[in-house]
Design an enzyme around this catalytic site. Structure first.
Site, short mmCIF file in Angstrom:
data_model
loop_
_atom_site.label_atom_id
_atom_site.label_comp_id
_atom_site.label_asym_id
_atom_site.label_seq_id
_atom_site.Cartn_x
_atom_site.Cartn_y
_atom_site.Cartn_z
N TYR A 1 0.82 -1.22 0.00
CA TYR A 1 0.00 0.00 0.00
C TYR A 1 0.86 1.27 0.00
O TYR A 1 0.36 2.35 -0.29
CB TYR A 1 -0.92 0.05 1.22
CG TYR A 1 -1.91 -1.09 1.34
CD1 TYR A 1 -2.11 -2.01 0.31
CD2 TYR A 1 -2.65 -1.25 2.51
CE1 TYR A 1 -3.00 -3.06 0.44
CE2 TYR A 1 -3.56 -2.29 2.65
CZ TYR A 1 -3.73 -3.20 1.62
OH TYR A 1 -4.62 -4.23 1.77
N HIS B 1 0.61 -11.55 1.81
CA HIS B 1 -0.44 -10.78 1.16
C HIS B 1 -1.11 -11.54 0.02
O HIS B 1 -2.34 -11.54 -0.11
CB HIS B 1 0.17 -9.48 0.63
CG HIS B 1 -0.82 -8.39 0.37
ND1 HIS B 1 -0.48 -7.07 0.33
CD2 HIS B 1 -2.16 -8.43 0.13
CE1 HIS B 1 -1.56 -6.33 0.09
NE2 HIS B 1 -2.59 -7.14 -0.04
#
Length: 272
Positions: free
Chosen positions: A47, A105
């Site tokens: 992110y 992730h």
């Protein structure tokens, strides 16, 4: 706020997602969320906002013991040395001496699962992450991690909302006592404009999005991390906790099509 208890940690069922939040705007959103009462924050290496999240945590002065912080390692950094470097970088950016939950992730082709989880379990043993888990793993991958490797998985974070059926995965995770953490819990905005959900909302003086969120949060073993940058949206999501859906509401929601997968990149595994 209800909490999920898993692998020695307790995480609030409603968290604050930060995907696509950046810089000062991200910092302000997280500070605002913490001021409203959010205590479960979700970020990730990918992110590129861990520094902003860390700055918000530091500015908030919320006691560390009251916070649950999740971050994730990107799928290009799953070799042991790269994973450790990625973890160290995340911790430094977050200005923390430990995180509460560290996730893989996304799975990667040809990844060495035993090596990955040996490294993750070592980070846990060192006290640098309180728990470890996965995101975007299908049943076969979770099965390998839990049954063959014996890793203490605290969650599987996946896309889940009123428009996507995750029954098989949920049943498997429940049988293994592994919570599901729902990202994109409002189906990338589709839930907010759904007429059936809006009709249920009118009955309860609530929005369609609040109905969709409460439907998730009512389920055992499920947490949700909607991204919300505006204070009004953050508060609306918290207010969804007050909703009381009835059997007729749940029946109407069960009748919605459940085939809308919003997140399906080329590196995704074969979904169940």
């Amino acid at each position: 706020m209800e909490h999920l208890r898993t692998q020695g940690i307790s995480l609030p069922k409603l968290g604050l997602g930060t995907f696509r939040m950046q810089g000062d705007a991200c910092r302000a959103a997280v500070e605002g969320g913490l001021a409203l009462g959010y205590r479960h924050l979700d970020t990730a290496e990918m992110y590129d906002n861990e520094e902003a999240v860390g700055a918000a945590i530091a500015a908030s002065r919320v006691p560390r013991k009251d916070l649950h912080v999740t971050t994730k390692v990107w799928n290009e950094n799953l070799a042991p040395d790269a994973l450790r470097r990625a973890f160290d970088t995340s911790l430094k950016k977050l200005r923390l001496d430990h995180v509460d939950l560290y996730l893989v992730h996304w799975p990667a082709p040809n990844m060495n699962l035993p090596e990955i989880f040996e490294t993750l379990m070592r980070l846990k043993e060192e006290g640098r992450t309180r728990a470890i888990g996965v995101a975007n793993f299908n049943i076969a991958l979770v099965k390998t991690v839990v049954e063959e490797i014996g890793a203490p998985i605290a969650c599987n974070q996946v896309e889940y909302h009123v428009m996507l059926d995750q029954t098989r995965l949920r049943q498997f995770l429940t049988a293994k006592s592994i919570p599901m953490i729902a990202y994109s819990p409002l189906a990338k905005g589709l839930a907010a404009s759904d007429t059936a959900l809006a009709a249920i909302g009118r009955k309860h003086n609530a929005s369609a999005a609040q109905v969709a969120l409460k439907w998730l949060l009512d389920q055992d073993g499920v947490a949700a991390i909607p991204k919300a940058s505006r204070s009004e949206s953050q508060q609306a999501n918290l207010d969804a906790l007050k909703l009381r859906l009835d059997d007729a509401d749940r029946k109407a929601i069960a009748g919605l099509p459940k085939d809308k997968r919003c997140v399906n990149p080329g590196y995704a595994p074969a979904w169940d």
